[in-house]
Design an enzyme around this catalytic site. Structure first.
Site, PDB file in Angstrom:
ATOM      1  N   SER A  69       1.572  18.309   4.275  1.00 44.03           N
ATOM      2  CA  SER A  69       2.598  17.295   4.121  1.00 44.03           C
ATOM      3  C   SER A  69       3.778  17.870   3.359  1.00 44.03           C
ATOM      4  O   SER A  69       3.658  18.925   2.723  1.00 44.03           O
ATOM      5  CB  SER A  69       2.035  16.103   3.351  1.00 44.03           C
ATOM      6  OG  SER A  69       1.890  16.473   1.997  1.00 44.03           O
ATOM      7  N   GLY A 126       3.669   5.219  -5.620  1.00 49.23           N
ATOM      8  CA  GLY A 126       3.436   4.600  -6.927  1.00 49.23           C
ATOM      9  C   GLY A 126       4.340   3.418  -7.216  1.00 49.23           C
ATOM     10  O   GLY A 126       4.363   2.903  -8.325  1.00 49.23           O
ATOM     11  N   ALA A 127       5.103   2.969  -6.210  1.00 50.95           N
ATOM     12  CA  ALA A 127       6.058   1.876  -6.424  1.00 50.95           C
ATOM     13  C   ALA A 127       5.473   0.516  -6.056  1.00 50.95           C
ATOM     14  O   ALA A 127       6.152  -0.501  -6.121  1.00 50.95           O
ATOM     15  CB  ALA A 127       7.328   2.123  -5.622  1.00 50.95           C
ATOM     16  N   GLY A 128       4.218   0.487  -5.642  1.00 54.65           N
ATOM     17  CA  GLY A 128       3.619  -0.786  -5.230  1.00 54.65           C
ATOM     18  C   GLY A 128       4.049  -1.186  -3.821  1.00 54.65           C
ATOM     19  O   GLY A 128       3.993  -2.352  -3.458  1.00 54.65           O
ATOM     20  N   ASP A 176      -2.844  -4.371   2.670  1.00 53.13           N
ATOM     21  CA  ASP A 176      -1.795  -3.371   2.876  1.00 53.13           C
ATOM     22  C   ASP A 176      -1.865  -2.770   4.283  1.00 53.13           C
ATOM     23  O   ASP A 176      -0.854  -2.649   4.974  1.00 53.13           O
ATOM     24  CB  ASP A 176      -1.914  -2.252   1.828  1.00 53.13           C
ATOM     25  CG  ASP A 176      -1.902  -2.801   0.407  1.00 53.13           C
ATOM     26  OD1 ASP A 176      -1.470  -3.957   0.219  1.00 53.13           O
ATOM     27  OD2 ASP A 176      -2.336  -2.083  -0.509  1.00 53.13           O
TER      28      ASP A 176
HETATM   29  C1  GLA Z   1      -3.020  -3.562  -3.947  1.00 53.65           C
HETATM   30  C2  GLA Z   1      -4.213  -3.544  -3.012  1.00 53.65           C
HETATM   31  C3  GLA Z   1      -4.243  -4.764  -2.113  1.00 53.65           C
HETATM   32  C4  GLA Z   1      -4.092  -6.054  -2.919  1.00 53.65           C
HETATM   33  C5  GLA Z   1      -2.924  -5.939  -3.895  1.00 53.65           C
HETATM   34  C6  GLA Z   1      -2.835  -7.124  -4.816  1.00 53.65           C
HETATM   35  O1  GLA Z   1      -1.842  -3.437  -3.211  1.00 53.65           O
HETATM   36  O2  GLA Z   1      -4.182  -2.383  -2.214  1.00 53.65           O
HETATM   37  O3  GLA Z   1      -5.432  -4.776  -1.356  1.00 53.65           O
HETATM   38  O4  GLA Z   1      -5.282  -6.379  -3.574  1.00 53.65           O
HETATM   39  O5  GLA Z   1      -2.997  -4.776  -4.689  1.00 53.65           O
HETATM   40  O6  GLA Z   1      -2.472  -8.246  -4.106  1.00 53.65           O
END
Ligand code: GLA
Length: 386
Positions: A69, A126-128, A176
């Protein structure tokens, strides 16, 4: 997108010395509302975003799997017969974990060829925003195609989750990967995480003159350790003590009984999940009937619930949300698993730059590191690119 597709093709050719047979991509996601509800069998409302991971791939004549990568120097290689969670670690556990997890969902790995893969991504790590689900989903649709597995997208989402849970070791839910695989342009994915039934919900941001601004605090989180697993355990404990299979089986009417039965911390964890499920249903109702301008209060309430009851916010996320609301946002909340990562603000387009300036100012004033702010749009889920 064009650039990243060219880059990934070039990266593949430079490394392996021949052309890939195809390119596949999958997006990151923003969760509009419905946090920590997925592993409780509840409701979520994420959307796929216009930041993607692209993989270039070609089958080999032998049984070697090689992955590389743009974000790591090494090429990781493993014989398909050796693919097992205990042999995987680091970043390569995501793509190779998917190759392994496909075998857990019916693929016969003794009958397929090895592959060379190169990965490039524009989803911040790492940004959610689920950079990991983007890698998993892009890998899953690529291998599903070249190995002719014919698995459908909900199964591929389960494959990605399996890779993350078992190969990476993060006890995350199904949200996700589902968003990354099932997302549609300008729409959110309304997913019932118990039945796994999903519906596409029109967001209508553009028509309403609204946008979603992401405020990435740049405080990185890691769900393989610590708080995330602890919250999950609290939810399971609450469900057990209340005699239900999962917190999805409770409604707000059950909260008085929960308060009598549970210790304060467990009660507040449970109250977050139960009220958050209701907020997802309410948000879907608003989007269908009144349009996106009506969901602001639900976003605000969701943030308060995560801050006070679930206790997964940070000072940076709280500041981002407060500053957004003070500067014209219709609603704002932290998004994703928490303990860092990003907040989202729903805001009129004309107020966007004012808010970005205000956020920078507020973070500087509090002595926090400079955040990254950018607009995201709801994009198509995983797809073959060429
Ligand atoms: C992370 C996890 C998801 C979910 C969220 C909280 O993104 O990967 O499965 O639990 O946190 O909503």
């Amino acid at each position: 997108m064009n650039d990243i597709r060219d880059d990934v093709r070039r990266g593949f050719v430079a490394l392996y010395g021949y052309e890939p047979s195809g390119l596949w991509s999958a997006p990151g996601r923003v969760n509009l509302i419905g946090e920590h509800t997925d592993y409780n069998g509840g409701f979520v409302l994420p959307f796929a975003i216009n930041r993607r991971t692209v993989v270039a791939l070609a089958l080999r004549d032998d049984r070697l799997a090689r992955v590389a990568s743009s974000f790591a120097d090494e090429v990781v290689e493993v014989e398909l017969s050796e693919l097992a969670p205990e042999n995987l670690d680091g970043w390569s556990a995501y793509p190779l974990g998917v190759a392994w997890a496909l075998s857990e969902h019916g693929a016969d790995l003794s009958a397929v060829s090895g592959f060379d893969m190169f990965i490039e991504s524009s989803v911040p790590v790492g940004a959610g925003l689920s950079s990991s689900a983007a890698v998993e989903s892009a890998t899953a649709i690529a291998l599903n195609d070249v190995w002719r597995l014919r698995l459908d997208r909900p199964v591929l989402a389960a494959v990605g989750q399996r890779a993350e849970n078992t190969a990476v070791g993060a006890p995350t839910g199904i949200m996700d990967q589902s968003a990354s695989l099932l997302g549609k342009q300008d729409s959110a994915v309304f997913l019932d995480c118990r039945s796994l039934e999903s519906q596409v919900i029109d967001l209508g941001f553009e028509e309403a003159g609204l946008a979603i601004l992401i405020i990435d605090t740049r405080i990185s989180h890691d769900h393989a350790t610590g708080g995330y697993a602890e919250r999950r355990a609290s939810c399971e404990l609450g469900a057990r003590m209340l005699g239900v299979g999962s917190l999805r089986d409770l409604s707000v009417d059950d909260l008085p009984r929960a308060r009598e039965t549970l210790d304060d911390v467990t009660f507040r964890r449970v109250r977050h999940v139960v009220t958050e499920n209701q907020r997802v249903l309410d948000a879907v109702g608003e989007l269908r009937e009144g349009g996106p301008a009506g969901i602001g209060d639900l976003l605000d309430a969701s943030h308060r619930s995560m801050r006070d009851d679930f206790e997964i916010s940070t000072r940076e996320l709280d500041l981002a949300v407060e500053t957004a609301v003070l500067n014209g946002a219709i609603g704002a909340r932290m998004t994703g698993g928490g303990f860092g990562g990003s907040a989202l603000a729903l805001i009129r387009r004309e107020d966007l730059s004012r808010l970005q300036v205000a956020i920078d100012g507020a973070f500087a004033e509090h002595g926090f590191g400079q955040p990254d702010t950018f607009v995201v749009t709801a994009a198509q889920g995983a797809s073959r690119e060429s």
